[in-house]
Scaffold this motif. Structure first.
Motif, PDB file in Angstrom:
ATOM      1  N   HIS A 179      22.118  66.558  39.426  1.00 13.91           N
ATOM      2  CA  HIS A 179      21.270  66.781  38.254  1.00 13.91           C
ATOM      3  C   HIS A 179      21.507  68.164  37.645  1.00 13.91           C
ATOM      4  O   HIS A 179      20.689  68.635  36.848  1.00 13.91           O
ATOM      5  CB  HIS A 179      19.789  66.627  38.624  1.00 13.91           C
ATOM      6  CG  HIS A 179      19.424  65.219  38.972  1.00 13.91           C
ATOM      7  ND1 HIS A 179      19.283  64.236  38.027  1.00 13.91           N
ATOM      8  CD2 HIS A 179      19.201  64.630  40.174  1.00 13.91           C
ATOM      9  CE1 HIS A 179      18.969  63.103  38.624  1.00 13.91           C
ATOM     10  NE2 HIS A 179      18.924  63.310  39.928  1.00 13.91           N
ATOM     11  N   GLN A 180      22.591  68.792  38.047  1.00 17.26           N
ATOM     12  CA  GLN A 180      22.956  70.120  37.551  1.00 17.26           C
ATOM     13  C   GLN A 180      21.801  71.116  37.649  1.00 17.26           C
ATOM     14  O   GLN A 180      21.566  71.918  36.747  1.00 17.26           O
ATOM     15  CB  GLN A 180      23.482  70.068  36.100  1.00 17.26           C
ATOM     16  CG  GLN A 180      24.798  69.364  35.927  1.00 17.26           C
ATOM     17  CD  GLN A 180      24.664  67.855  35.834  1.00 17.26           C
ATOM     18  OE1 GLN A 180      23.699  67.338  35.279  1.00 17.26           O
ATOM     19  NE2 GLN A 180      25.621  67.138  36.393  1.00 17.26           N
ATOM     20  N   GLU A 181      21.064  71.012  38.767  1.00 15.14           N
ATOM     21  CA  GLU A 181      19.974  71.963  38.998  1.00 15.14           C
ATOM     22  C   GLU A 181      20.564  73.347  39.230  1.00 15.14           C
ATOM     23  O   GLU A 181      21.681  73.482  39.730  1.00 15.14           O
ATOM     24  CB  GLU A 181      19.158  71.550  40.240  1.00 15.14           C
ATOM     25  CG  GLU A 181      18.488  70.212  40.131  1.00 15.14           C
ATOM     26  CD  GLU A 181      17.195  70.248  39.344  1.00 15.14           C
ATOM     27  OE1 GLU A 181      16.610  71.337  39.182  1.00 15.14           O
ATOM     28  OE2 GLU A 181      16.772  69.183  38.891  1.00 15.14           O
ATOM     29  N   GLU A 182      19.810  74.351  38.898  1.00 13.27           N
ATOM     30  CA  GLU A 182      20.252  75.723  39.107  1.00 13.27           C
ATOM     31  C   GLU A 182      20.531  75.943  40.592  1.00 13.27           C
ATOM     32  O   GLU A 182      19.724  75.572  41.453  1.00 13.27           O
ATOM     33  CB  GLU A 182      19.170  76.685  38.623  1.00 13.27           C
ATOM     34  CG  GLU A 182      19.604  78.125  38.630  1.00 13.27           C
ATOM     35  CD  GLU A 182      18.522  79.051  38.100  1.00 13.27           C
ATOM     36  OE1 GLU A 182      18.701  80.259  38.225  1.00 13.27           O
ATOM     37  OE2 GLU A 182      17.508  78.556  37.585  1.00 13.27           O
ATOM     38  N   ALA A 183      21.678  76.538  40.892  1.00 17.69           N
ATOM     39  CA  ALA A 183      22.103  76.710  42.279  1.00 17.69           C
ATOM     40  C   ALA A 183      21.516  77.993  42.868  1.00 17.69           C
ATOM     41  O   ALA A 183      22.216  78.971  43.093  1.00 17.69           O
ATOM     42  CB  ALA A 183      23.619  76.722  42.371  1.00 17.69           C
ATOM     43  N   THR A 184      20.207  77.967  43.112  1.00 19.63           N
ATOM     44  CA  THR A 184      19.561  79.115  43.752  1.00 19.63           C
ATOM     45  C   THR A 184      18.990  78.672  45.098  1.00 19.63           C
ATOM     46  O   THR A 184      18.639  77.499  45.281  1.00 19.63           O
ATOM     47  CB  THR A 184      18.407  79.669  42.893  1.00 19.63           C
ATOM     48  OG1 THR A 184      17.384  78.680  42.804  1.00 19.63           O
ATOM     49  CG2 THR A 184      18.900  80.052  41.502  1.00 19.63           C
ATOM     50  N   PHE A 185      18.905  79.606  45.995  1.00 22.67           N
ATOM     51  CA  PHE A 185      18.348  79.299  47.307  1.00 22.67           C
ATOM     52  C   PHE A 185      16.874  78.892  47.186  1.00 22.67           C
ATOM     53  O   PHE A 185      16.425  77.952  47.829  1.00 22.67           O
ATOM     54  CB  PHE A 185      18.492  80.503  48.245  1.00 22.67           C
ATOM     55  CG  PHE A 185      18.073  80.223  49.651  1.00 22.67           C
ATOM     56  CD1 PHE A 185      18.787  79.332  50.442  1.00 22.67           C
ATOM     57  CD2 PHE A 185      16.942  80.832  50.194  1.00 22.67           C
ATOM     58  CE1 PHE A 185      18.393  79.055  51.750  1.00 22.67           C
ATOM     59  CE2 PHE A 185      16.548  80.557  51.488  1.00 22.67           C
ATOM     60  CZ  PHE A 185      17.279  79.678  52.271  1.00 22.67           C
ATOM     61  N   ALA A 186      16.143  79.579  46.329  1.00 27.26           N
ATOM     62  CA  ALA A 186      14.722  79.251  46.136  1.00 27.26           C
ATOM     63  C   ALA A 186      14.560  77.836  45.577  1.00 27.26           C
ATOM     64  O   ALA A 186      13.681  77.083  46.012  1.00 27.26           O
ATOM     65  CB  ALA A 186      14.070  80.266  45.197  1.00 27.26           C
ATOM     66  N   GLY A 187      15.397  77.467  44.638  1.00 26.71           N
ATOM     67  CA  GLY A 187      15.335  76.122  44.081  1.00 26.71           C
ATOM     68  C   GLY A 187      15.656  75.074  45.121  1.00 26.71           C
ATOM     69  O   GLY A 187      15.018  74.015  45.186  1.00 26.71           O
ATOM     70  N   TYR A 188      16.662  75.356  45.946  1.00 27.24           N
ATOM     71  CA  TYR A 188      17.044  74.434  47.019  1.00 27.24           C
ATOM     72  C   TYR A 188      15.891  74.272  48.012  1.00 27.24           C
ATOM     73  O   TYR A 188      15.543  73.159  48.394  1.00 27.24           O
ATOM     74  CB  TYR A 188      18.310  74.941  47.706  1.00 27.24           C
ATOM     75  CG  TYR A 188      18.812  74.054  48.811  1.00 27.24           C
ATOM     76  CD1 TYR A 188      19.298  72.780  48.537  1.00 27.24           C
ATOM     77  CD2 TYR A 188      18.800  74.489  50.126  1.00 27.24           C
ATOM     78  CE1 TYR A 188      19.764  71.956  49.544  1.00 27.24           C
ATOM     79  CE2 TYR A 188      19.263  73.678  51.140  1.00 27.24           C
ATOM     80  CZ  TYR A 188      19.744  72.414  50.851  1.00 27.24           C
ATOM     81  OH  TYR A 188      20.202  71.600  51.857  1.00 27.24           O
ATOM     82  N   LEU A 189      15.280  75.388  48.398  1.00 26.90           N
ATOM     83  CA  LEU A 189      14.142  75.311  49.330  1.00 26.90           C
ATOM     84  C   LEU A 189      12.983  74.522  48.740  1.00 26.90           C
ATOM     85  O   LEU A 189      12.298  73.790  49.460  1.00 26.90           O
ATOM     86  CB  LEU A 189      13.663  76.713  49.720  1.00 26.90           C
ATOM     87  CG  LEU A 189      14.510  77.457  50.727  1.00 26.90           C
ATOM     88  CD1 LEU A 189      13.902  78.826  51.008  1.00 26.90           C
ATOM     89  CD2 LEU A 189      14.662  76.679  52.019  1.00 26.90           C
ATOM     90  N   MET A 190      12.775  74.653  47.440  1.00 24.56           N
ATOM     91  CA  MET A 190      11.702  73.909  46.777  1.00 24.56           C
ATOM     92  C   MET A 190      11.948  72.406  46.883  1.00 24.56           C
ATOM     93  O   MET A 190      11.018  71.624  47.064  1.00 24.56           O
ATOM     94  CB  MET A 190      11.589  74.329  45.310  1.00 24.56           C
ATOM     95  CG  MET A 190      10.422  73.676  44.627  1.00 24.56           C
ATOM     96  SD  MET A 190       8.870  74.167  45.399  1.00 24.56           S
ATOM     97  CE  MET A 190       8.136  75.030  44.076  1.00 24.56           C
ATOM     98  N   THR A 191      13.200  72.008  46.802  1.00 28.73           N
ATOM     99  CA  THR A 191      13.555  70.596  46.920  1.00 28.73           C
ATOM    100  C   THR A 191      13.477  70.129  48.372  1.00 28.73           C
ATOM    101  O   THR A 191      13.027  69.015  48.654  1.00 28.73           O
ATOM    102  CB  THR A 191      14.982  70.362  46.382  1.00 28.73           C
ATOM    103  OG1 THR A 191      15.038  70.805  45.028  1.00 28.73           O
ATOM    104  CG2 THR A 191      15.371  68.896  46.453  1.00 28.73           C
ATOM    105  N   VAL A 192      13.903  70.965  49.293  1.00 32.60           N
ATOM    106  CA  VAL A 192      14.015  70.579  50.709  1.00 32.60           C
ATOM    107  C   VAL A 192      12.672  70.524  51.430  1.00 32.60           C
ATOM    108  O   VAL A 192      12.435  69.615  52.239  1.00 32.60           O
ATOM    109  CB  VAL A 192      14.963  71.551  51.456  1.00 32.60           C
ATOM    110  CG1 VAL A 192      14.859  71.391  52.959  1.00 32.60           C
ATOM    111  CG2 VAL A 192      16.395  71.348  51.007  1.00 32.60           C
ATOM    112  N   TRP A 193      11.784  71.475  51.182  1.00 29.08           N
ATOM    113  CA  TRP A 193      10.627  71.638  52.059  1.00 29.08           C
ATOM    114  C   TRP A 193       9.773  70.381  52.223  1.00 29.08           C
ATOM    115  O   TRP A 193       9.324  70.104  53.357  1.00 29.08           O
ATOM    116  CB  TRP A 193       9.769  72.863  51.685  1.00 29.08           C
ATOM    117  CG  TRP A 193       8.801  72.665  50.561  1.00 29.08           C
ATOM    118  CD1 TRP A 193       8.979  73.013  49.269  1.00 29.08           C
ATOM    119  CD2 TRP A 193       7.502  72.056  50.631  1.00 29.08           C
ATOM    120  NE1 TRP A 193       7.882  72.655  48.520  1.00 29.08           N
ATOM    121  CE2 TRP A 193       6.954  72.067  49.335  1.00 29.08           C
ATOM    122  CE3 TRP A 193       6.745  71.503  51.665  1.00 29.08           C
ATOM    123  CZ2 TRP A 193       5.696  71.561  49.032  1.00 29.08           C
ATOM    124  CZ3 TRP A 193       5.490  70.990  51.374  1.00 29.08           C
ATOM    125  CH2 TRP A 193       4.977  71.019  50.069  1.00 29.08           C
TER     126      TRP A 193
END
Length: 132
Positions: free
Chosen positions: A32-46
């Protein structure tokens, strides 16, 4: 000497399932071409990681299920998807029906693949033991 397969350590089973969740989230964000940030990834993963921890605790609490079995995998899958979606919803993240369908199917496959590999390996090991 016993030829019964050793029980997979619960931490290793959790690790395999967690890798599946991490890959699912990474692929989803990338697709989905989400911004590649660690914070964004954690928001998706948690939400899924927390749901997976709860699911694993449920499996371990039964004390009857081996974590590497498909029965345990089914519990892990259902709880992870359902609770993960609930946590996403209450945290303001999306739970559109197509996403729920993709998550349900993808996590079913990911949680099953490593269990299938173990099953095949154990059957091959049993065949070799029978030939001795």
């Amino acid at each position: 000497m016993s030829t019964a397969p050793r029980r997979l350590h619960p931490a290793l089973a959790f690790g395999h399932d967690l890798v599946a969740v991490l890959v699912f989230c990474a692929v989803g964000r990338a697709s989905h071409q989400e911004e590649a940030t660690f914070a964004g990834y954690l928001m998706t993963v948690w939400p899924f990681a927390l749901a997976l921890a709860v699911a694993t605790a449920i499996v371990l609490a039964t004390r009857r299920l081996r974590p590497e079995t498909f029965a345990a995998g089914g519990i892990v899958w259902i709880v992870t998807v359902a609770l993960g979606m609930i946590l996403r919803a209450v945290s303001g993240q999306g739970t559109a029906l197509p996403f729920v369908i993709v998550a349900t199917i993808t996590l079913a496959v990911f949680f099953s693949v490593w269990r299938l590999v173990i099953l095949i390996a154990r059957r091959a090991q049993a065949r070799r033991a029978d030939q001795v």
